[in-house]
Design a protein around this motif. Structure first.
Motif, PDB file in Angstrom:
ATOM      1  N   UNK A 139      59.795 -30.394   6.969  1.00 26.25           N
ATOM      2  CA  UNK A 139      58.597 -30.828   6.261  1.00 26.25           C
ATOM      3  C   UNK A 139      57.273 -30.498   7.128  1.00 26.25           C
ATOM      4  N   UNK A 140      57.368 -30.558   8.488  1.00 25.45           N
ATOM      5  CA  UNK A 140      56.274 -30.011   9.153  1.00 25.45           C
ATOM      6  C   UNK A 140      56.091 -28.740   8.892  1.00 25.45           C
ATOM      7  N   UNK A 141      57.081 -27.882   8.849  1.00 23.91           N
ATOM      8  CA  UNK A 141      56.965 -26.266   8.655  1.00 23.91           C
ATOM      9  C   UNK A 141      56.156 -26.215   7.419  1.00 23.91           C
ATOM     10  N   UNK A 142      56.399 -26.776   6.504  1.00 23.86           N
ATOM     11  CA  UNK A 142      55.899 -26.528   5.033  1.00 23.86           C
ATOM     12  C   UNK A 142      54.502 -26.703   5.171  1.00 23.86           C
ATOM     13  N   UNK A 143      53.965 -27.706   6.053  1.00 24.60           N
ATOM     14  CA  UNK A 143      52.466 -27.832   6.201  1.00 24.60           C
ATOM     15  C   UNK A 143      51.511 -26.752   6.705  1.00 24.60           C
ATOM     16  N   UNK A 144      52.212 -25.912   7.543  1.00 26.47           N
ATOM     17  CA  UNK A 144      51.593 -24.588   8.230  1.00 26.47           C
ATOM     18  C   UNK A 144      51.915 -23.473   7.790  1.00 26.47           C
ATOM     19  N   UNK A 145      52.913 -23.225   6.714  1.00 22.07           N
ATOM     20  CA  UNK A 145      53.562 -22.003   6.281  1.00 22.07           C
ATOM     21  C   UNK A 145      52.581 -21.642   4.781  1.00 22.07           C
ATOM     22  N   UNK A 146      52.265 -20.341   4.804  1.00 21.23           N
ATOM     23  CA  UNK A 146      51.529 -20.050   3.613  1.00 21.23           C
ATOM     24  C   UNK A 146      52.399 -19.945   2.347  1.00 21.23           C
ATOM     25  N   UNK A 147      51.973 -19.903   1.289  1.00 24.74           N
ATOM     26  CA  UNK A 147      52.572 -20.027   0.095  1.00 24.74           C
ATOM     27  C   UNK A 147      53.750 -19.038  -0.115  1.00 24.74           C
ATOM     28  N   UNK A 148      53.624 -17.845   0.258  1.00 23.86           N
ATOM     29  CA  UNK A 148      54.643 -16.755   0.125  1.00 23.86           C
ATOM     30  C   UNK A 148      55.421 -16.730   1.707  1.00 23.86           C
ATOM     31  N   UNK A 149      55.468 -17.562   2.556  1.00 20.95           N
ATOM     32  CA  UNK A 149      55.750 -17.417   3.725  1.00 20.95           C
ATOM     33  C   UNK A 149      57.316 -18.104   3.656  1.00 20.95           C
ATOM     34  N   UNK A 150      57.903 -17.622   4.728  1.00 18.74           N
ATOM     35  CA  UNK A 150      59.274 -18.118   4.895  1.00 18.74           C
ATOM     36  C   UNK A 150      59.606 -18.464   6.418  1.00 18.74           C
ATOM     37  N   UNK A 151      60.835 -18.961   6.567  1.00 17.02           N
ATOM     38  CA  UNK A 151      61.220 -19.352   7.746  1.00 17.02           C
ATOM     39  C   UNK A 151      62.532 -18.762   7.950  1.00 17.02           C
ATOM     40  N   UNK A 152      62.892 -18.185   9.194  1.00 20.00           N
ATOM     41  CA  UNK A 152      64.098 -17.385   9.729  1.00 20.00           C
ATOM     42  C   UNK A 152      64.736 -18.383  10.933  1.00 20.00           C
ATOM     43  N   UNK A 153      65.964 -18.748  10.687  1.00 19.13           N
ATOM     44  CA  UNK A 153      66.516 -19.508  11.568  1.00 19.13           C
ATOM     45  C   UNK A 153      67.861 -18.809  12.046  1.00 19.13           C
ATOM     46  N   UNK A 154      68.219 -18.673  13.184  1.00 15.13           N
ATOM     47  CA  UNK A 154      69.456 -18.408  14.094  1.00 15.13           C
ATOM     48  C   UNK A 154      69.972 -19.450  14.860  1.00 15.13           C
ATOM     49  N   UNK A 155      71.143 -20.034  14.216  1.00 16.88           N
ATOM     50  CA  UNK A 155      71.636 -21.286  14.949  1.00 16.88           C
ATOM     51  C   UNK A 155      73.343 -21.346  14.752  1.00 16.88           C
ATOM     52  N   UNK A 195      61.257 -29.134   1.082  1.00 15.45           N
ATOM     53  CA  UNK A 195      60.460 -28.395   0.188  1.00 15.45           C
ATOM     54  C   UNK A 195      60.792 -26.857   0.187  1.00 15.45           C
ATOM     55  N   UNK A 196      62.079 -26.612   0.626  1.00 17.68           N
ATOM     56  CA  UNK A 196      62.390 -25.234   0.693  1.00 17.68           C
ATOM     57  C   UNK A 196      63.708 -24.987  -0.196  1.00 17.68           C
ATOM     58  N   UNK A 197      64.189 -23.830  -0.327  1.00 17.92           N
ATOM     59  CA  UNK A 197      65.362 -23.205  -0.800  1.00 17.92           C
ATOM     60  C   UNK A 197      65.998 -22.381   0.086  1.00 17.92           C
ATOM     61  N   UNK A 198      67.295 -22.297   0.156  1.00 16.06           N
ATOM     62  CA  UNK A 198      68.004 -21.412   1.102  1.00 16.06           C
ATOM     63  C   UNK A 198      68.098 -19.838   0.140  1.00 16.06           C
ATOM     64  N   UNK A 199      67.379 -19.050   0.789  1.00 21.04           N
ATOM     65  CA  UNK A 199      67.373 -17.780   0.117  1.00 21.04           C
ATOM     66  C   UNK A 199      68.393 -16.645   0.719  1.00 21.04           C
ATOM     67  N   UNK A 200      68.786 -17.125   1.745  1.00 17.56           N
ATOM     68  CA  UNK A 200      70.141 -16.197   2.279  1.00 17.56           C
ATOM     69  C   UNK A 200      70.623 -16.943   3.558  1.00 17.56           C
ATOM     70  N   UNK A 201      71.797 -17.023   3.417  1.00 14.83           N
ATOM     71  CA  UNK A 201      72.663 -17.768   4.731  1.00 14.83           C
ATOM     72  C   UNK A 201      73.968 -16.823   4.887  1.00 14.83           C
ATOM     73  N   UNK A 202      74.105 -16.204   6.169  1.00 15.34           N
ATOM     74  CA  UNK A 202      75.178 -15.341   6.487  1.00 15.34           C
ATOM     75  C   UNK A 202      75.480 -15.325   7.654  1.00 15.34           C
ATOM     76  N   UNK A 203      76.700 -14.961   8.206  1.00 15.36           N
ATOM     77  CA  UNK A 203      76.970 -14.787   9.703  1.00 15.36           C
ATOM     78  C   UNK A 203      76.350 -13.787  10.261  1.00 15.36           C
ATOM     79  N   UNK A 204      75.964 -14.079  11.451  1.00 17.11           N
ATOM     80  CA  UNK A 204      75.182 -13.122  12.232  1.00 17.11           C
ATOM     81  C   UNK A 204      75.823 -11.756  12.506  1.00 17.11           C
ATOM     82  N   UNK A 205      75.496 -10.792  12.247  1.00 25.69           N
ATOM     83  CA  UNK A 205      76.295  -9.474  12.526  1.00 25.69           C
ATOM     84  C   UNK A 205      77.154  -9.212  13.691  1.00 25.69           C
TER      85      UNK A 205
END
Length: 252
Positions: A139-155, A195-205
């Motif tokens: 929710x914090x990320x959604x406040x500072x991300x542009x409308x067409x922006x996205x988040x990349x997570x490696x975990x 306020x996000x949806x998962x566009x892609x989730x996959x194992x790291x190469x």
């Protein structure tokens, strides 16, 4: 459990060991050719000239330095560890890097950044597990991300095929590193409430990993719980498969 406080205490104690064994790229899951991994991340993020980027948990600044050389972008890199911020600023001055701003800041409190901070891309590279509340962070990320922006997570995620031994390993990582190993179903459920949806989730190469660094750290740190670190080396991260996730804003 306060993951953030454990994280602060952990790095205050082990920064010297990390700098010695890992260098500026503080990533456990790291290819023997770091450029290979960072190039993959840059491509997945679709970095391009003019982007305004937020690095959430920047470590010693290695990935940010790499991205800033490839593209004409501005990076704000936040970190809760004052020594890591100080060293990153020192490296930036030495390299004459002017397009990265390193800030001592808690990523739970993005609302307190100036309103001028709106980002096209936000990335977490093995850092989101340090948060105390995953939904709150999103929710914090959604406040500072542009409308067409996205988040990349490696975990890392827990592995259902190791369920018998997983709880102890997950607890070890949480208690030693202050890092949460998420169950994938739990993670997806939390995202569904954000306020996000998962566009892609996959194992790291499947890259040839540099496990020597992990083993060097394991030998240096005598109070690591059991064989937690070396077990990951032996099993090639089968305990905790590394994945990447791309989140986009709802309604875009």
């Amino acid at each position: 459990m306060n993951n953030l406080q454990i994280t602060k205490d952990h790095y205050a104690k082990y920064n010297t060991f990390y700098m010695k064994t890992y260098g500026s790229i503080l990533q456990a899951y790291m290819s023997k050719n770091p450029v290979e991994m960072l190039a993959f991340i840059a491509a997945k993020m679709g970095l391009k000239d003019g982007d305004n980027v937020l690095d959430m948990g920047s470590g010693f600044g290695g990935p940010a330095f790499y991205f800033s050389k490839l593209y004409d972008i501005n990076i704000t890199a936040i970190n809760i560890d004052p020594e890591q911020v100080m060293l990153s600023e020192m490296f930036a001055k030495k390299k004459n890097v002017r397009n990265i701003k390193f800030l001592l800041h808690d990523f739970h409190e993005l609302y307190s950044l100036s309103s001028e901070f709106i980002f096209d891309k936000i990335y977490f590279l093995e850092s989101i597990g340090h948060c105390n509340n995953l939904l709150s962070i999103l929710n914090e990320c959604s406040k500072v991300l542009s409308k067409d922006g996205f988040i990349f997570i490696k975990t890392m995620f827990s592995n259902s095929s190791f369920k018998k031994d997983q709880p102890a390993h997950v607890d070890d990582v949480r208690e030693f590193y202050g890092y949460e190993i998420y169950d994938e179903l739990y993670f997806k459920n939390i995202v569904s409430k954000s306020k996000f949806i998962i566009d892609e989730i996959s194992e790291f190469p499947n890259m040839e990993l540099n496990l020597d660094r992990v083993n060097d750290f394991d030998r240096s740190v005598k109070d690591a719980p059991g064989d937690m670190i070396s077990n990951n080396s032996k099993f090639g991260w089968k305990n905790f498969p590394m994945k990447y996730i791309i989140l986009k804003k709802l309604g875009v």
